[in-house]
Structures are given as structure tokens and as C-alpha cells.
Design a protein around this motif. Structure first.
Motif, PDB file in Angstrom:
ATOM      1  N   THR A 163      -5.179 -34.976  -1.981  1.00 58.29           N
ATOM      2  CA  THR A 163      -5.221 -34.306  -3.281  1.00 58.29           C
ATOM      3  C   THR A 163      -4.349 -33.059  -3.282  1.00 58.29           C
ATOM      4  N   ILE A 164      -3.439 -32.990  -4.245  1.00 55.90           N
ATOM      5  CA  ILE A 164      -2.580 -31.821  -4.412  1.00 55.90           C
ATOM      6  C   ILE A 164      -3.010 -31.141  -5.701  1.00 55.90           C
ATOM      7  N   SER A 165      -3.427 -29.874  -5.591  1.00 55.06           N
ATOM      8  CA  SER A 165      -3.836 -29.160  -6.796  1.00 55.06           C
ATOM      9  C   SER A 165      -2.597 -28.757  -7.581  1.00 55.06           C
ATOM     10  N   SER A 166      -2.787 -28.497  -8.873  1.00 58.69           N
ATOM     11  CA  SER A 166      -1.625 -28.142  -9.693  1.00 58.69           C
ATOM     12  C   SER A 166      -1.030 -26.811  -9.240  1.00 58.69           C
ATOM     13  N   GLU A 167      -1.866 -25.901  -8.715  1.00 59.90           N
ATOM     14  CA  GLU A 167      -1.333 -24.622  -8.229  1.00 59.90           C
ATOM     15  C   GLU A 167      -0.403 -24.857  -7.048  1.00 59.90           C
TER      16      GLU A 167
ATOM     17  N   ALA B  19       1.163 -36.161 -11.566  1.00 57.29           N
ATOM     18  CA  ALA B  19      -0.125 -36.681 -11.119  1.00 57.29           C
ATOM     19  C   ALA B  19      -1.115 -35.560 -10.871  1.00 57.29           C
ATOM     20  N   SER B  20      -0.603 -34.325 -10.669  1.00 55.03           N
ATOM     21  CA  SER B  20      -1.501 -33.185 -10.447  1.00 55.03           C
ATOM     22  C   SER B  20      -1.879 -32.513 -11.747  1.00 55.03           C
ATOM     23  N   GLY B  21      -1.562 -33.130 -12.844  1.00 57.44           N
ATOM     24  CA  GLY B  21      -2.029 -32.613 -14.123  1.00 57.44           C
ATOM     25  C   GLY B  21      -1.074 -31.666 -14.816  1.00 57.44           C
ATOM     26  N   VAL B  22       0.165 -31.518 -14.302  1.00 59.84           N
ATOM     27  CA  VAL B  22       1.134 -30.648 -14.966  1.00 59.84           C
ATOM     28  C   VAL B  22       2.041 -31.523 -15.820  1.00 59.84           C
ATOM     29  N   ASP B  23       2.041 -31.263 -17.118  1.00 59.79           N
ATOM     30  CA  ASP B  23       2.806 -32.098 -18.042  1.00 59.79           C
ATOM     31  C   ASP B  23       4.237 -31.580 -18.092  1.00 59.79           C
ATOM     32  N   HIS B  24       5.071 -32.079 -17.192  1.00 55.09           N
ATOM     33  CA  HIS B  24       6.433 -31.565 -17.110  1.00 55.09           C
ATOM     34  C   HIS B  24       7.378 -32.726 -16.862  1.00 55.09           C
ATOM     35  N   ASP B  25       8.356 -32.887 -17.714  1.00 53.42           N
ATOM     36  CA  ASP B  25       9.338 -33.944 -17.546  1.00 53.42           C
ATOM     37  C   ASP B  25      10.626 -33.474 -18.196  1.00 53.42           C
TER      38      ASP B  25
ATOM     39  N   VAL C 247       5.534 -38.996 -21.793  1.00 54.77           N
ATOM     40  CA  VAL C 247       5.357 -38.554 -20.416  1.00 54.77           C
ATOM     41  C   VAL C 247       3.971 -38.962 -19.920  1.00 54.77           C
ATOM     42  N   MET C 248       3.952 -39.602 -18.734  1.00 55.87           N
ATOM     43  CA  MET C 248       2.695 -40.077 -18.168  1.00 55.87           C
ATOM     44  C   MET C 248       2.118 -39.006 -17.246  1.00 55.87           C
ATOM     45  N   THR C 249       0.858 -38.668 -17.426  1.00 57.84           N
ATOM     46  CA  THR C 249       0.244 -37.702 -16.523  1.00 57.84           C
ATOM     47  C   THR C 249      -1.121 -38.211 -16.069  1.00 57.84           C
ATOM     48  N   GLU C 250      -1.537 -37.672 -14.937  1.00 61.57           N
ATOM     49  CA  GLU C 250      -2.884 -37.898 -14.417  1.00 61.57           C
ATOM     50  C   GLU C 250      -3.395 -36.535 -13.999  1.00 61.57           C
ATOM     51  N   THR C 251      -4.674 -36.413 -13.761  1.00 65.03           N
ATOM     52  CA  THR C 251      -5.178 -35.082 -13.456  1.00 65.03           C
ATOM     53  C   THR C 251      -5.676 -34.924 -12.024  1.00 65.03           C
ATOM     54  N   SER C 252      -6.014 -36.031 -11.346  1.00 63.91           N
ATOM     55  CA  SER C 252      -6.723 -35.854 -10.086  1.00 63.91           C
ATOM     56  C   SER C 252      -5.806 -35.448  -8.932  1.00 63.91           C
ATOM     57  N   GLY C 253      -4.510 -35.740  -8.992  1.00 63.42           N
ATOM     58  CA  GLY C 253      -3.587 -35.269  -7.956  1.00 63.42           C
ATOM     59  C   GLY C 253      -3.695 -35.984  -6.634  1.00 63.42           C
ATOM     60  N   ASP C 254      -4.435 -37.105  -6.551  1.00 60.83           N
ATOM     61  CA  ASP C 254      -4.516 -37.827  -5.283  1.00 60.83           C
ATOM     62  C   ASP C 254      -3.517 -38.986  -5.264  1.00 60.83           C
ATOM     63  N   CYS C 255      -3.547 -39.751  -4.179  1.00 59.22           N
ATOM     64  CA  CYS C 255      -2.583 -40.842  -4.030  1.00 59.22           C
ATOM     65  C   CYS C 255      -2.710 -41.842  -5.168  1.00 59.22           C
TER      66      CYS C 255
ATOM     67  N   ALA D 111      -3.636 -41.257  -8.244  1.00 57.88           N
ATOM     68  CA  ALA D 111      -3.042 -40.700  -9.457  1.00 57.88           C
ATOM     69  C   ALA D 111      -1.524 -40.857  -9.424  1.00 57.88           C
ATOM     70  N   ARG D 112      -0.937 -40.578  -8.252  1.00 65.92           N
ATOM     71  CA  ARG D 112       0.528 -40.710  -8.139  1.00 65.92           C
ATOM     72  C   ARG D 112       0.946 -42.155  -8.342  1.00 65.92           C
ATOM     73  N   ALA D 113       0.140 -43.074  -7.784  1.00 62.69           N
ATOM     74  CA  ALA D 113       0.468 -44.488  -7.946  1.00 62.69           C
ATOM     75  C   ALA D 113       0.380 -44.888  -9.416  1.00 62.69           C
ATOM     76  N   LEU D 114      -0.674 -44.441 -10.095  1.00 60.39           N
ATOM     77  CA  LEU D 114      -0.861 -44.833 -11.493  1.00 60.39           C
ATOM     78  C   LEU D 114       0.247 -44.265 -12.365  1.00 60.39           C
ATOM     79  N   VAL D 115       0.632 -43.004 -12.089  1.00 58.92           N
ATOM     80  CA  VAL D 115       1.707 -42.399 -12.874  1.00 58.92           C
ATOM     81  C   VAL D 115       2.979 -43.236 -12.736  1.00 58.92           C
ATOM     82  N   ARG D 116       3.305 -43.635 -11.527  1.00 61.06           N
ATOM     83  CA  ARG D 116       4.543 -44.390 -11.324  1.00 61.06           C
ATOM     84  C   ARG D 116       4.466 -45.760 -11.983  1.00 61.06           C
ATOM     85  N   ILE D 117       3.311 -46.401 -11.865  1.00 61.57           N
ATOM     86  CA  ILE D 117       3.211 -47.748 -12.453  1.00 61.57           C
ATOM     87  C   ILE D 117       3.327 -47.656 -13.972  1.00 61.57           C
TER      88      ILE D 117
END
Lengths: 392, 166, 319
Positions: free
Chosen positions: A224-228, A242-248, A265-273, A275-281
Motif C-alpha cells: 500500500t502506497i499512501s497518497s502522501e 491508484a493511491s487516490g490522486v486524480d492526476h493525468d 481518468v481512472m482512479t482507485e483509492t486503496s493504493g495497493d497492488c 488498485a494499481r492493477a485495476l487502474v491499468r485494466i
């Protein structure tokens, strides 16, 4: 925002009296380091106590080489930086040069570049999905099957590129002020046919990966990577989103044709693996939509706004400096050029490339401790690092 | 869904792919269709009077980002085709071991002398096998199918509208 | 002397079957992955196992400098011996059995359990950190999954009232396949057995001791040539034997209409074997702590309940 600094060396003495720790050199020769990358892992049984990444095994001195070569020669050289998405490297470097030299890119060329960028994103994310499954499932099992499926469809995208440029890797299709190759006749049908296949097969891959329970338990809550932390370390792209920062950058600082074709822009909030996978898919689905819109709305007109390359010293800039950032499949690929190099200004004085993967890798010392050896592979894979780009 | 259902669904996908025709082709026996613009190796061309088109102007040697082309310019001769004086190249080598197939040498050639071919070089046992000498380059003209691109076509494509404006 | 004859026949057949089972798996995996699989050696690559064997025999035999030589060399031999030993009590047909022990099931489980010793030996003797981690994982996994495997195997033993494999098959001939009737302890016990034997023979999704994306090749990291080949072969024999035992204990062994018993037994074994490999080339793998949790939290209690149910069926079911 300031982030905590990792220690640069493993001090074995620091962990004395905490039980027996084992030092494992994870790489540079290791099946799952996505190229050549070394992580020094200090293990307590299977649990990582401390991790120190060592990049640099694929360093080729591209930035130094850029001081010797001229603007016209650099396009094909940077192809090899991000070797999963070569097209985006060309695009980034020529966008920087065009801004430096004040060259206007025709509308058709901008649309073509954007179309290629989106197709490249699909191809790159497909390869990521395949290698990520390989990390989770092994080369002698389900992972290999997903990997081969993803490659099968990635090849279809490469076929599309081959149709235009004649190459499957070293495209060299971007040039100063536009593109070198025009789209062949009947290209739109081919793009649609390929995207139809990929869109249909994406559902199959989700059954094998993201909606499968085993994938879920292997990735949920892992790394898990926090947005900070993500913002503090300069992470960009799907890892940041995936860490919840809406930036593109495609939406926030539009370039190419993104001002005319808006991006969701696709975002997720949990920041774990996971979330990153879901964002990419989801980005793959979004890129397929964008590519369809781009090929359907492709304007007519010239494809190159400057004189075609004839000599190495054709373009000269004596002074000035520019920074251009574009959104590659991995995040913000920045190109910083200072003009006024050798041969009376025909080469950059200094070229700095800001690769998104390099910054993504800097998160490893923070997230790896506390995870198991199996998770190290999962976390590394979820960051989608490309060593050619990390080390340049 | 739980493990059993997910497993069955995943099995459904793999079994569906089991009956799909395989994507692999056995390369030397079957060759994947290549696009018209596919670029794999190089050839030097002759004109209709069997005169070498290369005039030894060194344009390709200068543009090459990897600096793999080495040309020795020869004496000026009387051209059979045009009747004018023209340059020649006595030696032309292209080192494929470092070539990045960027097609810039093709684009800058003023006489359309160098082009790319659609089939690649045969594998060899030494590095020297991959250094294209002048003989090999002229042999490729006959042996290997030419790719679509040459300097005239590439420049025409990039400057098509620009010319109309002038 | 028929047992000696059958021993020789069964071992020979087993070794060759293993080789071509490997070919079958490669073909299957290839087609599932949109590939062709072996095509070059022989028709459809049918002679590929022989080519592989010759290649392995030619390979340089490397003994790492820091390795414990004796243990390092002994480990692959023991693995192969233990794997082959389990086949002794597998009934392939009426009387087609190397040794019809009255403790057949116990023999199989015992040798299956012993397999972990050479694996740990290899992991330790290699003096390689990845091999060591692989060995540790293998021991933890084998010890955990031994329990549900034993519990699942107890269901047919209790129902048939005998530990002899032949008797269990006879019982199924008189009644019905244990996987079918009595359904309640039968079918779940069969699935439990299948799951536990996947873990015992280190197959995906339970192949964490090998886990080549994490541990390079686990315990076999330092092995080359035929020593690696022995590990590889043992793994396949183990899977094949697990399938055969599953077929004998739960799917009625050699019983079946129309054809001689041997055909049915081989067909059932092959069916289970193919299923195991289709699953292998479909799923991702678990993490070791998740594996342990699955075993101790779900599978062991499930096994205990099934054993209890089997006892209930025997006592009140009027079997």
C-alpha cells in the motif's frame, strides 16, 4: 510535501539482537526483476526487514550521447529507453525539440501521434498484465498462460504499427514537426478490427486475473502506497492514480489531440497492488475507446510541419531551455532540453529525461519492509518498472 | 465469488483457448505475412542502365545516429544515363551489428540509391557476416524484395501538403 | 513370483508413461497458451521426452563449492526412490499390483510424507539462500497438507473397513464409487484428496516451494543435468501416482463396464492427471501464509468432519 528519507546502506549491526537475519541479493540475475535490477533484502525468515534497491545495471548513457548527436539524430536513439512503449519516447523528445525550435505540428500529425500513444498504452498495459501474472503465477503455470495471451494480443497492436512504420520496435516514425509515415489506406478498419479482438479478450484476462479470488488475495492490501508518500516521491501515472490522486497530464495539461478528445481518468483509492492493477485494466478499456474516437475523427492534411530531415545539422537552436512532460503508460515522461550544444547549436547542450519508472522504483524501500518474499515480486511487478527507462 | 467458482470460470477461459487455433507459426517453414513497409535489411540499387545509383555523397554516413555506415568516395565519372559528371563510391559498408534500422539513411539519399529490404539477413556464425559490404548490398538488390520506402516516396509523404501551399 | 514380475512391468511402464505424460502436458499447456508445443523431434514431437533425457544426461554435473557433497548427491536419488516406492501398492487391475499390502494406504501416505526429507536435504545441502527458502517452504507445506491428505484417505478406508487398496476397490465394485455414494463424505473427501495431493506434489496453485518467479527454482536451483532430471521426474511420478491413488480410492479403481479393468484404471488416472495439469496452467499461485491458513483453518476441520461422517455412515448407514 516532504517524504521520509530511506537509509542508503543496510547496517547489519542495527538489527543485531532481533534474531537471525538473512541477507538475500534479489537480482540482478533473477527471473522477476523485470530486466536487471538488484534489491538487497534483509530477511527475517520470509519477512522483509529492510530493502535497498540498486538500479543502474542497464545504464547506457543516453543523456550523454544526446550531447554528441544532433536534434535530427536523437529520435531513433531514445526509442530504446522505455522499450515497452517506444513510440512515447519519440513523441516526448520531439515535442520538446519542437517547443524549443518553435515548430508548429499540423493537426493530422497531432491526431496520429495521439492515436499511436493510445495504441501504445494498450500494448504496454497488456504486457504489464502478462508479466504481472507471470510474477504471481510463475513461468510454469497459469501465469505463463496469461502472459502468452497478453503477448498474442500485444502482437496485434504491433502489427498495426508495422503497417504504418514498417517496424515493430524501432519505429522512428515521429520527426521534427510531425510524423514520417502517413497512415496507409484502409487503416481505420484494421484498427477497429484489432481493438474489437482486444476488447473481447480483455474480459477473458479479467477472469484469469483481476476478478479471480487468488489474484485478489495475492494483491489486496499488499504494497500500500499512501497518497502522501506517492506525491512526496514524485510518483506519476497509474501508481499515483491508484493511491487516490486524480492526476493525468492528458487531461490536466492537454497535448496532442487530447484537448479535442477528452480523457476519462481512472482512479482507485486503496493504493495497493490490486488498485494499481485495476487502474491499468480500466485504462486499457479507456484507451481502446480513445483510439476508436481518434481513428474515426482523423483529420486530413499534412503530416509534417517542418522540412523533412535531410542533414544532421538542419535544425539549430542557439539558446533556450524547455521542459515537456507527457503521460506515457507509466506516468509522466519529462524531457528537459537546454539548447546550444556542439555543431553550432544543432545538438542539445544538455538533455535530461525524467523517467516515470525511476521514480516509481524509489518507493520500494518504504513499502517492502513487513512484506513477504512473494510480495516483493508482486509489488515490484505492480509498479510496472522498465529498466531501460530507469537506467537510461 | 469463491475459489471453486472462480477456478471453473478461469478453466472455461483456458479451455476455450485450447480449441482456438494456435498463434505460433514454425518460422523457417512458415513466414508471418509482412507489411509492405516492413524494413529488415539494406540494398543498394542500380538504375535502368545498370549503373550504380550511389554517388558517394556521404549524406547517409553523416545522418546515421549509430554511425554504422562507412563510405569511400571514388573518382568522378561520366554517367551513361545522364551524360553528366557524377560521383562514385568505391567502398560502402554498413555494420548491421550496431544498426538500429531507423531508415534515416534511406530518407536522406539524394539519388534513391539505398533502400531497405523486406527480408532480413541470414543468421551467421561470425560478426563479420553481419557487416554488409558493397558486394552484399548490391547482391541484396537482386536477392531480397524491396521495402516500400525510398527517399523520394518518404519525402513526398512528409512534404505533400507543404508543396501544395507553396 | 507374480509380484516380482508385476514390479518390473509396473516400474518400466511407469517410467515410460511418465515420459509421455510429460509430452502430453507440454502439448496441452502449449495449446492452452496458443502455442504449438514440441513439434520437431518425431511426429508431433512424440520423441521429445527421449531428446530431453539425452540432453539432461549430456549436461555438465556441477557441484557447488560450498555445497555439502554427500547430501547434495543423495537428495535427488532419494526423491526418485520414494516417488517410485509409492507405486508398489497401486492396484492397476485385479492382481496387477506389485505388492498387495494390507496396509497399502498407510504405505502410500508414509512414502508421500517421506518425500519432504530429501527435498529439505537438497535445500540445505545446496548452500544457496533461494534453495534454503524453498526447502523451508516445502517442509512447512508438506507437514500441513499431510494432515488433510490423511484425513481424506481415511474416508474410503473407514467405509471399506480395510487399508488394502485391493479391498477398497473391491468394496467399490460391490457398492459404488466412493466419490459418488455415499455422496456426503465421499465427494467432498475426493475433492479434499485432490486438493491436498496438488499441494503434496507441489502443483499450482500450491507450488510455492518452487515458485520460480520468487525463488528462481527453489530447492533445485543449484542442480544440473540428470540430478535435476531426477527431481523433475520424481515430481511427475508423484503426480501420476497421486492420480492413480485418487482413482483407486475414490473412482472405483479398475471397475468399469465393457473393457478390461486395466483400461479403466489407466483412463481414470489419466483423466485426473490431465485435470491437475489443466488447473496448473490456469491458476496463479498462493502465498505461503495463505496456503497454511487454507490448510489449517479450512481443510483440516473439513477432513475431521468427513471422517466423522464416514464413521456415522458405517455405524448407522447399514452398509
Amino acid at each position: 510535501m516532504s517524504a521520509p528519507q530511506p537509509q542508503h546502506r543496510i547496517e547489519l549491526a542495527v538489527h543485531e539482537g532481533e534474531g537471525d537475519l538473512m541477507l538475500v541479493n534479489f537480482g540482478p540475475q533473477h527471473p522477476s526483476t523485470h530486466g536487471v535490477f538488484r534489491i538487497k533484502l534483509l530477511l527475517d525468515g520470509e519477512i522483509v526487514v529492510k530493502a535497498v534497491p540498486y538500479p543502474g545495471f542497464l545504464h547506457r548513457g543516453v543523456e550523454k550521447l544526446a550531447e554528441r548527436l544532433t536534434f535530427t539524430q536523437l529520435g531513433p536513439i531514445v526509442d530504446k529507453n522505455d522499450y515497452i512503449a517506444p513510440m512515447t519516447n519519440e513523441q516526448a523528445i520531439f515535442m520538446a525539440f519542437e517547443k524549443l525550435l518553435g515548430i508548429e505540428v499540423p493537426r493530422r500529425a497531432r491526431w496520429m501521434r495521439t492515436l499511436f500513444a493510445e495504441l501504445q498504452r494498450v500494448a504496454s498495459h497488456l504486457l504489464w498484465l502478462g508479466t504481472f501474472a507471470l510474477d504471481l503465477g510463475g513461468a510454469l503455470g497459469g501465469g505463463a498462460t496469461v502472459f502468452l495471451y497478453c503477448f498474442r494480443e500485444r502482437e496485434l497492436v504491433l502489427d498495426l504499427f508495422e503497417e504504418v512504420t514498417g517496424a515493430r520496435f524501432h519505429y522512428n516514425t515521429h520527426t521534427m514537426g510531425g510524423n514520417r509515415h502517413d497512415l496507409p489506406a484502409g487503416y481505420a478498419q484494421k484498427v477497429h478490427a484489432t481493438l474489437d479482438v482486444i476488447a473481447a479478450r480483455l474480459v477473458e484476462y479479467e477472469h484469469l486475473t483481476s476478478t479471480n479470488r487468488i489474484f485478489d488475495v495475492r494483491t489486496r492490501g499488499v504494497g500500500t502506497i499512501s497518497s502522501e508518500l506517492a506525491l512526496g516521491l514524485g510518483l506519476t501515472g497509474p501508481v499515483l492514480r491508484a493511491s487516490g490522486v486524480d492526476h493525468d497530464l492528458r487531461r490536466d495539461a492537454p497535448y496532442g489531440a487530447y484537448d479535442e478528445v477528452p480523457v476519462n481518468v481512472m482512479t482507485e483509492t486503496s493504493g495497493d497492488c490490486l488498485a494499481r492493477a485495476l487502474v491499468r485494466i480500466r485504462e486499457m478499456t479507456e484507451s481502446i475507446r480513445l483510439a476508436r474516437a481518434l481513428i474515426d475523427g482523423m483529420p486530413e492534411g499534412p503530416i509534417c510541419g517542418a522540412k523533412a530531415i535531410k542533414t544532421p545539422t538542419q535544425f539549430k537552436a542557439a539558446s533556450g531551455q524547455v521542459y515537456v512532460g507527457i503521460e506515457t503508460p507509466r506516468g509522466e515522461l519529462g524531457t528537459y532540453v537546454i539548447a546550444g550544444g556542439n555543431e553550432r547549436g544543432a545538438a542539445p547542450y544538455r538533455l535530461k529525461i525524467r523517467p516515470p519508472s525511476y521514480h516509481a522504483m524509489s518507493v520500494l524501500p518504504y513499502v517492502l519492509p513487513g512484506h513477504m518474499v512473494s510480495d516483493v515480486v508482486a509489488i515490484l511487478g505492480s509498479l510496472d518498472p522498465i529498466m531501460g527507462e530507469v537506467d537510461r | 465469488m469463491g475459489y471453486p467458482l472462480d477456478t471453473l470460470r478461469a478453466l472455461g477461459v483456458t479451455l476455450k483457448n485450447l480449441v482456438r487455433p494456435p498463434t505460433t507459426v514454425e518460422y523457417p517453414k512458415v513466414t508471418r505475412p509482412r507489411s509492405e513497409r516492413y524494413r529488415a535489411s539494406f540494398a543498394l540499387l542500380h538504375d535502368e542502365n545498370n549503373e550504380e545509383l550511389c554517388i558517394g555523397c556521404l549524406a547517409c554516413e553523416r545522418i546515421c545516429p549509430s554511425q554504422v555506415i562507412a563510405i569511400t568516395a571514388g573518382p568522378k565519372i561520366q554517367s551513361v544515363t545522364t551524360g553528366k559528371k557524377r560521383g562514385t563510391a568505391t567502398d560502402f559498408t554498413l555494420d548491421l551489428t550496431a544498426c538500429i534500422f531507423c531508415e534515416l539513411c534511406v530518407q536522406v539519399c539524394p539519388t534513391d540509391a539505398i533502400i531497405m529490404t523486406r527480408t532480413q539477413e541470414d543468421p551467421g556464425f561470425s560478426r563479420e557476416d553481419l557487416v554488409l559490404t558493397m558486394d552484399k548490398l548490391y547482391k541484396n538488390e537482386k536477392d531480397r524484395p524491396a521495402a516500400w520506402g525510398n527517399a523520394t516516396k518518404l519525402l513526398g509523404m512528409q512534404e505533400q501538403e507543404a508543396k501544395k501551399d507553396e | 513370483m507374480h509380484w516380482l514380475l508385476w514390479s518390473v512391468v509396473i516400474i518400466t511402464v511407469l517410467m515410460t508413461t511418465t515420459a509421455w505424460a510429460l509430452w502430453l502436458e507440454r502439448k496441452l499447456a502449449a495449446r492452452m497458451g496458443s502455442r504449438l508445443g514440441p513439434t520437431m523431434v518425431g511426429r508431433h514431437g512424440l520423441l521429445q521426452p527421449i531428446a530431453d533425457l539425452l540432453k539432461l544426461l549430456q549436461k555438465e554435473d556441477i557441484l557447488p563449492e560450498a555445497a555439502d557433497g554427500a547430501l547434495f548427491n543423495l537428495a535427488p536419488i532419494l526423491t526418485a526412490v520414494f516417488a517410485i516406492a509409492t507405486v508398489a501398492v497401486v492396484p492397476f487391475g485385479e492382481g496387477v499390483i506389485a505388492a498387495d499390502l494390507d496396509i497399502g494406504v498407510l504405505w502410500v501416505l508414509a512414502f508421500g510424507g517421506l518425500m519432504v526429507i530429501p527435498v529439505w536435504m537438497a535445500g540445505w545441502a545446496s548452500n544457496n539462500k533461494f534453495a534454503l527458502l524453498g526447502g523451508m517452504r516445502a517442509v512447512a507445506q508438506a507437514v500441513s497438507y499431510e494432515v488433510p491428505l490423511v484425513l481424506a484417505s481415511m474416508v474410503p478406508v473407514i467405509l471399506a473397513g480395510s487399508m488394502s487398496m485391493t479391498d477398497i476397490v473391491h468394496y467399490q465394485q460391490q457398492h459404488s464409487w466412493i466419490a459418488l455414494w455415499p455422496t456426503l463424505p465421499g465427494l467432498p473427501a475426493f475433492l479434499l484428496f485432490l486438493l491436498a495431493s496438488l499441494a503434496e506434489s507441489n502443483r499450482i496453485p500450491f507450488d510455492i516451494p518452487e515458485a520460480e518467479s520468487e525463488l528462481v527454482a527453489g530447492v533445485s536451483t543449484e542442480y544440473t543435468g540428470m540430478k535435476f532430471g531426477l527431481f523433475y521426474m520424481a515430481e511427475y511420478i508423484h503426480t501420476l501416482v497421486s492420480s492413480a491413488i485418487g482413482a483407486a480410492l475414490f473412482l472405483g479403481g479398475w471397475s468399469g463396464p465393457f473393457a478390461p479393468g486395466l483400461h479403466w484404471m489407466l483412463l481414470k488416472t489419466l483423466g485426473l492427471f490431465v485435470f491437475i495439469y489443466v488447473v496448473r496452467w490456469t491458476l496463479l499461485r498462493f502465498r505461503q501464509d495463505q496456503l497454511m491458513r487454507l490448510a489449517w483453518v479450512w481443510l483440516v476441520p473439513m477432513g475431521l468432519v468427513l471422517v466423522f461422517m464416514a464413521a456415522v455412515v458405517v455405524v448407522w448407514g447399514g452398509a
